[in-house]
Scaffold this motif. Structure first.
Motif, PDB file in Angstrom:
ATOM      1  N   VAL A 113     -52.909  59.026  35.161  1.00  0.00           N
ATOM      2  CA  VAL A 113     -52.834  59.716  33.665  1.00  0.00           C
ATOM      3  C   VAL A 113     -54.012  61.084  33.550  1.00  0.00           C
ATOM      4  N   LYS A 114     -53.853  62.355  33.037  1.00  0.00           N
ATOM      5  CA  LYS A 114     -54.142  63.820  33.563  1.00  0.00           C
ATOM      6  C   LYS A 114     -55.348  63.426  32.072  1.00  0.00           C
ATOM      7  N   ARG A 115     -54.893  62.580  30.678  1.00  0.00           N
ATOM      8  CA  ARG A 115     -55.676  63.299  29.853  1.00  0.00           C
ATOM      9  C   ARG A 115     -56.277  61.837  28.893  1.00  0.00           C
ATOM     10  N   PHE A 116     -57.765  61.932  28.616  1.00  0.00           N
ATOM     11  CA  PHE A 116     -58.045  60.205  28.391  1.00  0.00           C
ATOM     12  C   PHE A 116     -59.134  61.056  26.898  1.00  0.00           C
ATOM     13  N   ILE A 117     -57.912  60.750  25.296  1.00  0.00           N
ATOM     14  CA  ILE A 117     -58.354  61.434  24.435  1.00  0.00           C
ATOM     15  C   ILE A 117     -59.308  60.605  23.314  1.00  0.00           C
ATOM     16  N   PHE A 118     -60.942  59.803  23.994  1.00  0.00           N
ATOM     17  CA  PHE A 118     -61.200  58.542  22.849  1.00  0.00           C
ATOM     18  C   PHE A 118     -61.633  59.566  21.560  1.00  0.00           C
ATOM     19  N   ILE A 119     -61.153  58.452  20.111  1.00  0.00           N
ATOM     20  CA  ILE A 119     -61.341  58.383  18.852  1.00  0.00           C
ATOM     21  C   ILE A 119     -63.367  57.751  18.996  1.00  0.00           C
ATOM     22  N   SER A 120     -64.199  58.863  18.937  1.00  0.00           N
ATOM     23  CA  SER A 120     -65.492  58.057  19.097  1.00  0.00           C
ATOM     24  C   SER A 120     -66.078  58.072  16.947  1.00  0.00           C
ATOM     25  N   SER A 121     -66.961  58.199  16.615  1.00  0.00           N
ATOM     26  CA  SER A 121     -67.786  58.240  16.276  1.00  0.00           C
ATOM     27  C   SER A 121     -69.061  59.357  15.523  1.00  0.00           C
ATOM     28  N   VAL A 170     -61.500  63.798  26.635  1.00  0.00           N
ATOM     29  CA  VAL A 170     -62.314  64.603  25.383  1.00  0.00           C
ATOM     30  C   VAL A 170     -62.424  63.684  24.333  1.00  0.00           C
ATOM     31  N   ILE A 171     -63.429  63.679  23.946  1.00  0.00           N
ATOM     32  CA  ILE A 171     -63.849  63.156  22.533  1.00  0.00           C
ATOM     33  C   ILE A 171     -63.816  64.026  21.166  1.00  0.00           C
ATOM     34  N   VAL A 172     -63.770  63.247  20.962  1.00  0.00           N
ATOM     35  CA  VAL A 172     -63.336  63.717  18.993  1.00  0.00           C
ATOM     36  C   VAL A 172     -64.038  62.491  18.324  1.00  0.00           C
ATOM     37  N   ARG A 173     -65.385  63.302  17.608  1.00  0.00           N
ATOM     38  CA  ARG A 173     -66.381  62.235  16.515  1.00  0.00           C
ATOM     39  C   ARG A 173     -66.610  62.252  15.036  1.00  0.00           C
ATOM     40  N   PRO A 174     -65.284  61.890  14.365  1.00  0.00           N
ATOM     41  CA  PRO A 174     -64.530  61.817  13.228  1.00  0.00           C
ATOM     42  C   PRO A 174     -65.859  61.691  12.165  1.00  0.00           C
ATOM     43  N   VAL A 175     -65.862  62.294  11.191  1.00  0.00           N
ATOM     44  CA  VAL A 175     -67.200  61.692  10.044  1.00  0.00           C
ATOM     45  C   VAL A 175     -65.576  60.603   9.045  1.00  0.00           C
ATOM     46  N   LEU A 176     -66.355  60.736   7.570  1.00  0.00           N
ATOM     47  CA  LEU A 176     -65.533  59.420   7.266  1.00  0.00           C
ATOM     48  C   LEU A 176     -64.267  60.483   7.165  1.00  0.00           C
ATOM     49  N   VAL A 177     -62.926  59.075   7.434  1.00  0.00           N
ATOM     50  CA  VAL A 177     -61.920  59.868   7.023  1.00  0.00           C
ATOM     51  C   VAL A 177     -61.026  58.981   5.664  1.00  0.00           C
ATOM     52  N   TYR A 178     -60.425  59.846   5.218  1.00  0.00           N
ATOM     53  CA  TYR A 178     -59.475  59.469   4.009  1.00  0.00           C
ATOM     54  C   TYR A 178     -58.159  59.968   3.578  1.00  0.00           C
ATOM     55  N   GLY A 179     -57.785  59.148   2.775  1.00  0.00           N
ATOM     56  CA  GLY A 179     -56.026  60.054   3.179  1.00  0.00           C
ATOM     57  C   GLY A 179     -55.527  58.670   2.716  1.00  0.00           C
ATOM     58  N   PRO A 180     -53.884  58.756   2.508  1.00  0.00           N
ATOM     59  CA  PRO A 180     -53.422  57.514   1.892  1.00  0.00           C
ATOM     60  C   PRO A 180     -53.097  56.129   2.836  1.00  0.00           C
ATOM     61  N   GLY A 181     -53.886  55.285   2.172  1.00  0.00           N
ATOM     62  CA  GLY A 181     -54.211  53.586   2.747  1.00  0.00           C
ATOM     63  C   GLY A 181     -55.768  53.473   3.347  1.00  0.00           C
ATOM     64  N   VAL A 182     -56.357  54.435   3.109  1.00  0.00           N
ATOM     65  CA  VAL A 182     -57.621  54.738   3.078  1.00  0.00           C
ATOM     66  C   VAL A 182     -58.493  52.923   1.976  1.00  0.00           C
ATOM     67  N   LYS A 183     -59.820  52.443   3.669  1.00  0.00           N
ATOM     68  CA  LYS A 183     -59.651  51.539   2.420  1.00  0.00           C
ATOM     69  C   LYS A 183     -61.050  51.487   2.227  1.00  0.00           C
ATOM     70  N   ALA A 184     -62.208  49.894   2.303  1.00  0.00           N
ATOM     71  CA  ALA A 184     -63.205  50.348   2.287  1.00  0.00           C
ATOM     72  C   ALA A 184     -64.225  51.123   1.364  1.00  0.00           C
TER      73      ALA A 184
END
Length: 326
Positions: A113-121, A170-184
């Motif tokens: 695999v050439k690239r690993f994208i990690f959804i962090s926080s 590649v590391i991606v650190r999202p903040v609070l994610v919202y959109g259609p179907g968001v919960k919590a």
């Protein structure tokens, strides 16, 4: 005939973020999409190829998923919850978010695999930022709970793996994610506003960075093949910070409801929340958490494509259509 399309493997494909990424990829013809599922019969887009891998565990065999893949997008995780009922949350977070993640990444690297994208926080950076001092992608990590610490440990392990293999990370650190179907908590706020419940949140003078689901997905897809993404860490937001009061006002407008917000002083709120054992929740409502996405904009020539009002309207419309379905 050999399939010449770029092959993408996605974990966490039934989750809020993962399913949106899969939908987006399947609409773009250059991609062959393979998704990891925990059990037979999982609800996934039938245009994707499904590989059963079981629960996110340190001893999983991922070869069937990663063989022949160009890129892995790892969204699966033991997620953060305010009231974790596990007997030993720290061990469980590290088992799923560190050991299992690094096991997957090792097998991906071995498979070519050439690239690993990690959804962090963003919790790797910390729980809240000081006024006027937003977090930056390359700040020293300061996680304060087991979830954030587990994401940080996974990041460190992935960076070490990238140094000794040919697979970029590649590391991606999202903040609070919202959109259609968001919960919590975000969905709870919409529920309160929709019912017209008066809320003592009309005088919250903080700043919070948020990211619309569409903006996060767009950035992740940009990271698939952008040369400047290799071995970098990116923060992501809408680029437009709001106070909690402003957020509620915009959400109410999107819902077509009045915002019944009482201007209760913040120190009263935090004091009462502490007495009621809700200190962590009140901190989320009252403290600031801002991120600077200039590195993301500059290195990737990226601008959030979805405006905040458009994203709020989409989120509210979905909520109103589905509010009676649980």
């Amino acid at each position: 005939m050999t399939d010449s399309r770029v092959s993408i493997a996605v974990t966490g494909a039934t989750g809020f973020v993962g399913s949106a990424i899969v939908r987006h990829l399947l609409e773009r013809t250059p991609y062959r999409v393979c998704v990891a599922i925990r059990r037979e019969g999982a609800l996934i887009d039938t245009r994707a190829e499904a590989v059963k891998v079981g629960d996110l565990a340190p001893d999983n065999h991922w070869q069937a998923l990663v063989a022949g893949c160009d890129v892995v997008i790892h969204c699966a995780a033991r997620v953060h919850v305010l009231s974790d009922m596990a007997a030993d949350p720290e061990t469980e977070y590290f088992r799923a978010n560190v050991a299992a993640t690094l096991n997957l990444a090792e097998q991906a690297a071995q498979a070519g695999v050439k690239r690993f994208i990690f959804i962090s926080s963003i919790k790797v950076n910390g729980e809240h930022s000081q006024p006027g001092m937003p977090f930056h992608a390359d700040d020293q990590a300061r996680p304060l709970d087991p979830y954030g610490a587990s994401k940080h440990a996974a990041e460190e392990g992935l960076r070490e793996l990238a140094r000794r293999t040919s697979m970029s990370v590649v590391i991606v650190r999202p903040v609070l994610v919202y959109g259609p179907g968001v919960k919590a908590n975000f969905r709870n706020m919409m529920r309160w506003l929709d019912k017209g419940i008066p809320l003592p949140l009309g005088a919250i003078d903080n700043r919070r960075s948020l990211v619309a689901l569409g903006n996060l997905v767009d950035l992740v897809v940009r990271c698939i093949d952008h040369p400047n993404a290799a071995n970098q860490t990116f923060l992501v937001s809408d680029g437009h910070d709001l106070s909690t009061t402003q957020l509620l006002q915009r959400l109410a407008h999107a819902l077509g409801k009045p915002a019944r917000l009482l201007p209760v002083p913040m120190h009263w709120l935090t004091g009462l929340a502490s007495l009621l054992g809700k200190r962590a929740f009140s901190q989320r409502l009252c403290s600031s958490l801002q991120v600077d996405i200039e590195k993301t904009r500059t290195l990737l020539d990226w601008t959030p494509p979805v405006g905040i009002d458009e994203a709020m309207n989409e989120t509210a419309a979905y909520f109103l259509e589905h509010k009676h379905h649980g």
